[in-house]
Design a protein around this motif. Structure first.
Motif, PDB file in Angstrom:
ATOM      1  N   SER A   1       9.351  -1.403   5.648  1.00 28.47           N
ATOM      2  CA  SER A   1       7.962  -1.719   6.017  1.00 28.47           C
ATOM      3  C   SER A   1       7.912  -2.488   7.328  1.00 28.47           C
ATOM      4  O   SER A   1       7.046  -2.243   8.174  1.00 28.47           O
ATOM      5  CB  SER A   1       7.286  -2.517   4.902  1.00 28.47           C
ATOM      6  OG  SER A   1       7.194  -1.743   3.727  1.00 28.47           O
TER       7      SER A   1
ATOM      8  N   HIS B   1      -1.099   9.813   0.328  1.00 29.01           N
ATOM      9  CA  HIS B   1      -2.223   9.249   1.066  1.00 29.01           C
ATOM     10  C   HIS B   1      -2.917  10.298   1.929  1.00 29.01           C
ATOM     11  O   HIS B   1      -2.274  11.104   2.587  1.00 29.01           O
ATOM     12  CB  HIS B   1      -1.776   8.107   1.971  1.00 29.01           C
ATOM     13  CG  HIS B   1      -1.522   6.839   1.243  1.00 29.01           C
ATOM     14  ND1 HIS B   1      -0.549   5.942   1.616  1.00 29.01           N
ATOM     15  CD2 HIS B   1      -2.122   6.283   0.158  1.00 29.01           C
ATOM     16  CE1 HIS B   1      -0.552   4.905   0.795  1.00 29.01           C
ATOM     17  NE2 HIS B   1      -1.494   5.100  -0.104  1.00 29.01           N
TER      18      HIS B   1
ATOM     19  N   VAL C   1      -0.035   3.870   7.787  1.00 28.48           N
ATOM     20  CA  VAL C   1      -0.821   2.786   7.198  1.00 28.48           C
ATOM     21  C   VAL C   1      -0.934   1.632   8.195  1.00 28.48           C
ATOM     22  O   VAL C   1      -2.030   1.073   8.406  1.00 28.48           O
ATOM     23  CB  VAL C   1      -0.216   2.316   5.855  1.00 28.48           C
ATOM     24  CG1 VAL C   1      -0.802   0.982   5.406  1.00 28.48           C
ATOM     25  CG2 VAL C   1      -0.444   3.378   4.778  1.00 28.48           C
TER      26      VAL C   1
ATOM     27  N   GLU D   1       0.811  -1.223   0.000  1.00 23.90           N
ATOM     28  CA  GLU D   1       0.000   0.000   0.000  1.00 23.90           C
ATOM     29  C   GLU D   1       0.844   1.272   0.000  1.00 23.90           C
ATOM     30  O   GLU D   1       0.405   2.287  -0.525  1.00 23.90           O
ATOM     31  CB  GLU D   1      -0.918   0.031   1.235  1.00 23.90           C
ATOM     32  CG  GLU D   1      -2.074  -0.914   1.182  1.00 23.90           C
ATOM     33  CD  GLU D   1      -3.229  -0.434   0.305  1.00 23.90           C
ATOM     34  OE1 GLU D   1      -3.090   0.593  -0.395  1.00 23.90           O
ATOM     35  OE2 GLU D   1      -4.258  -1.114   0.315  1.00 23.90           O
ATOM     36  N   ALA D   2       2.020   1.219   0.613  1.00 18.82           N
ATOM     37  CA  ALA D   2       2.775   2.457   0.836  1.00 18.82           C
ATOM     38  C   ALA D   2       4.242   2.328   0.449  1.00 18.82           C
ATOM     39  O   ALA D   2       5.076   3.065   0.970  1.00 18.82           O
ATOM     40  CB  ALA D   2       2.646   2.863   2.306  1.00 18.82           C
TER      41      ALA D   2
ATOM     42  N   ASN E   1      -5.493   7.099  -1.723  1.00 20.34           N
ATOM     43  CA  ASN E   1      -4.767   7.995  -2.613  1.00 20.34           C
ATOM     44  C   ASN E   1      -5.803   8.595  -3.556  1.00 20.34           C
ATOM     45  O   ASN E   1      -6.317   7.902  -4.433  1.00 20.34           O
ATOM     46  CB  ASN E   1      -3.708   7.215  -3.389  1.00 20.34           C
ATOM     47  CG  ASN E   1      -2.919   8.081  -4.330  1.00 20.34           C
ATOM     48  OD1 ASN E   1      -3.370   9.144  -4.751  1.00 20.34           O
ATOM     49  ND2 ASN E   1      -1.731   7.628  -4.687  1.00 20.34           N
TER      50      ASN E   1
ATOM     51  N   GLY F   1       4.380   7.777   6.386  1.00 21.43           N
ATOM     52  CA  GLY F   1       3.181   7.248   5.747  1.00 21.43           C
ATOM     53  C   GLY F   1       3.055   5.747   5.927  1.00 21.43           C
ATOM     54  O   GLY F   1       1.954   5.209   6.079  1.00 21.43           O
ATOM     55  N   LYS F   2       4.170   5.053   5.915  1.00 23.29           N
ATOM     56  CA  LYS F   2       4.161   3.603   6.152  1.00 23.29           C
ATOM     57  C   LYS F   2       3.715   3.303   7.579  1.00 23.29           C
ATOM     58  O   LYS F   2       2.893   2.400   7.809  1.00 23.29           O
ATOM     59  CB  LYS F   2       5.545   3.016   5.881  1.00 23.29           C
ATOM     60  CG  LYS F   2       5.906   3.047   4.417  1.00 23.29           C
ATOM     61  CD  LYS F   2       7.300   2.545   4.169  1.00 23.29           C
ATOM     62  CE  LYS F   2       7.509   2.506   2.682  1.00 23.29           C
ATOM     63  NZ  LYS F   2       8.751   2.839   2.196  1.00 23.29           N
TER      64      LYS F   2
ATOM     65  N   GLU G   1       5.818   5.560  -0.503  1.00 20.15           N
ATOM     66  CA  GLU G   1       5.455   6.674   0.377  1.00 20.15           C
ATOM     67  C   GLU G   1       6.562   6.934   1.399  1.00 20.15           C
ATOM     68  O   GLU G   1       7.389   6.068   1.660  1.00 20.15           O
ATOM     69  CB  GLU G   1       4.146   6.357   1.107  1.00 20.15           C
ATOM     70  CG  GLU G   1       2.945   6.211   0.193  1.00 20.15           C
ATOM     71  CD  GLU G   1       2.594   7.491  -0.538  1.00 20.15           C
ATOM     72  OE1 GLU G   1       2.601   8.568   0.088  1.00 20.15           O
ATOM     73  OE2 GLU G   1       2.336   7.413  -1.754  1.00 20.15           O
TER      74      GLU G   1
END
Length: 168
Positions: A120, A164, A77, A65-66, A143, A73-74, A69
């Protein structure tokens, strides 16, 4: 404490009485145990218990997803998923939140099956360990450049990180 009392249907005075360890009810900390009943095993905490398998699954979701980013942002999420686990409006495990039908596109497109990268994994570890404040209570993210979700646009924005938008 006011938000917790409302969430669990308690008066603020009752919640304060159940938590004599809290010296100042206007100042509680992430990770602090707050009792919501006379049974001390019934607690609310922002330290969600996550198994090794769920930690890996969450890191794979964060990567999918990220991946492009910023680090914050990670983390955010991962916090969305953990906030959902803690919310009565969503399933109560990381696995069930991630695999809830229609919630995360990497589940549908198979990207969830790709291994997580180190950043991550670090972001998930940070989200689990202590820093839930980066999510600002967020339960959703998207997004807007690739997802024209009008329902999400109606929700309050909590934070924008990279591409995001995070929502409550």
């Amino acid at each position: 404490m006011t938000k917790i009392s409302k969430k669990y249907g308690l008066s603020l005075g009752e919640l304060i009485r159940l938590n004599p360890q809290v010296k100042n009810p206007n100042l509680i900390f992430i990770g602090q145990t707050i009792h919501t009943s006379g049974n001390s095993s019934s607690t609310v905490s922002h330290k969600t218990n996550v198994s090794a398998n769920d930690r890996d699954l969450l890191a794979r979701l964060v990567r999918a997803e990220a991946g492009g980013e910023p680090y914050d942002g990670k983390v955010a999420v991962a916090i969305v998923v953990l906030n959902r686990v803690d919310s009565p409006d969503f399933p109560n495990t990381v696995h069930d939140v991630i695999y809830q039908k229609g919630q995360f596109s990497p589940v549908a497109n198979g990207q969830i099956n790709q291994p997580a990268d180190n950043e991550s994994r670090r972001a998930v570890d940070e989200a689990i360990a202590y820093d839930r404040s980066r999510g600002y209570g967020s339960l959703y993210f998207y997004n807007p450049e690739i997802s024209p979700n009008s329902w999400l646009k109606s929700r309050p924005t909590t934070k924008v990180i990279g591409h995001h938008v995070f929502k409550k």
